[in-house]
Design an enzyme around this catalytic site. Structure first.
Site, PDB file in Angstrom:
ATOM      1  N   THR A  92       0.805  -1.219   0.076  1.00 27.34           N
ATOM      2  CA  THR A  92       0.043   0.040  -0.090  1.00 27.34           C
ATOM      3  C   THR A  92       0.749   1.346   0.243  1.00 27.34           C
ATOM      4  O   THR A  92       1.806   1.201   0.335  1.00 27.34           O
ATOM      5  CB  THR A  92      -1.028  -0.107   1.357  1.00 27.34           C
ATOM      6  OG1 THR A  92      -0.121  -0.198   2.390  1.00 27.34           O
ATOM      7  CG2 THR A  92      -1.879  -1.230   1.048  1.00 27.34           C
ATOM      8  N   THR A 102       1.595   4.591   1.550  1.00 29.37           N
ATOM      9  CA  THR A 102       2.457   4.887   2.695  1.00 29.37           C
ATOM     10  C   THR A 102       3.280   3.729   3.332  1.00 29.37           C
ATOM     11  O   THR A 102       4.418   3.987   3.542  1.00 29.37           O
ATOM     12  CB  THR A 102       1.582   5.507   3.712  1.00 29.37           C
ATOM     13  OG1 THR A 102       0.816   6.732   3.148  1.00 29.37           O
ATOM     14  CG2 THR A 102       2.526   6.163   4.965  1.00 29.37           C
ATOM     15  N   CYS A 103       2.655   2.698   3.263  1.00 29.35           N
ATOM     16  CA  CYS A 103       3.322   1.328   3.886  1.00 29.35           C
ATOM     17  C   CYS A 103       4.730   0.998   3.112  1.00 29.35           C
ATOM     18  O   CYS A 103       5.698   0.911   3.653  1.00 29.35           O
ATOM     19  CB  CYS A 103       2.548   0.313   3.963  1.00 29.35           C
ATOM     20  SG  CYS A 103       1.142   0.585   4.963  1.00 29.35           S
ATOM     21  N   SER A 104       4.776   1.265   1.649  1.00 32.35           N
ATOM     22  CA  SER A 104       5.619   0.809   0.714  1.00 32.35           C
ATOM     23  C   SER A 104       6.620   2.077   0.579  1.00 32.35           C
ATOM     24  O   SER A 104       7.565   1.755   0.214  1.00 32.35           O
ATOM     25  CB  SER A 104       5.048   0.427  -0.553  1.00 32.35           C
ATOM     26  OG  SER A 104       4.558  -0.782  -0.268  1.00 32.35           O
ATOM     27  N   LEU A 128       7.750   1.096   5.803  1.00 30.38           N
ATOM     28  CA  LEU A 128       8.894  -0.098   5.691  1.00 30.38           C
ATOM     29  C   LEU A 128      10.164   0.230   5.430  1.00 30.38           C
ATOM     30  O   LEU A 128      11.064  -0.093   5.855  1.00 30.38           O
ATOM     31  CB  LEU A 128       8.344  -1.391   5.042  1.00 30.38           C
ATOM     32  CG  LEU A 128       9.115  -2.598   4.559  1.00 30.38           C
ATOM     33  CD1 LEU A 128       9.749  -3.056   5.768  1.00 30.38           C
ATOM     34  CD2 LEU A 128       8.653  -3.610   3.737  1.00 30.38           C
TER      35      LEU A 128
END
EC number: 1.11.1.27
Length: 157
Positions: A45, A47-49, A53
């Site tokens: 997703t 923001t996550c990517s 992370l």
């Protein structure tokens, strides 16, 4: 909701580390270690990517230099997705924790209903865990990314 001082429950998850996947109890995975665990709504997703992370990937050695034994990334995704995401993000120093049925996330009281986005997901947060006991918890407000970043967690150590 899980609080500082609480013990991590004995709930089965899949841990992806070093290209290998294993079923393990969350409390056993974290036992006897100083751990920084961060959780996010979903692999791959935006923001996550793009931010969450990658911050931990880039700063992994700084965490280890400060005495952290394990950096864990938890998401309500299956182990196959978490492994593919780790490979795509060069996250070989991060243990990916697949909570496919959201059992651990629900036990923490940190689930959210994302509706048609993906159903039950994890809220965004980060915690420090020492020998399976939570010593710090940084929970993000909805649609925020500030207090659970790698930089914010490094400041706590």
């Amino acid at each position: 909701m899980i609080q500082v001082g609480d013990k991590i429950p004995a709930i089965s998850v899949s841990a992806v580390a070093g290209g290998e996947t294993s079923a393990v109890s969350a409390d056993q995975l974290l036992a006897g270690k100083k751990v920084v665990m961060f959780a996010l709504p979903g692999a791959f997703t935006p923001t996550c990517s793009a931010s969450h992370l990658p911050g931990y990937v880039v700063k992994a050695d700084e965490f280890f230099d400060k005495g952290v034994d394990l950096i864990a990334c938890l998401s309500v995704n299956d182990a196959f997705v978490m492994k593919a995401w780790a490979d795509a993000q060069n996250a070989e120093k991060i243990t990916m924790v697949a909570d496919g049925g959201a059992d651990l996330t629900k036990a923490f009281g940190l689930e959210m209903d994302s509706g048609s986005f993906g159903g039950t997901r994890s809220r965004r947060y980060a915690m420090i865990i020492e020998d399976s006991v939570v010593t710090a918890l940084h929970l993000e407000e909805p649609k925020s990314f500030e207090v659970s970043s790698a930089e914010a967690m490094l400041e706590l150590l």
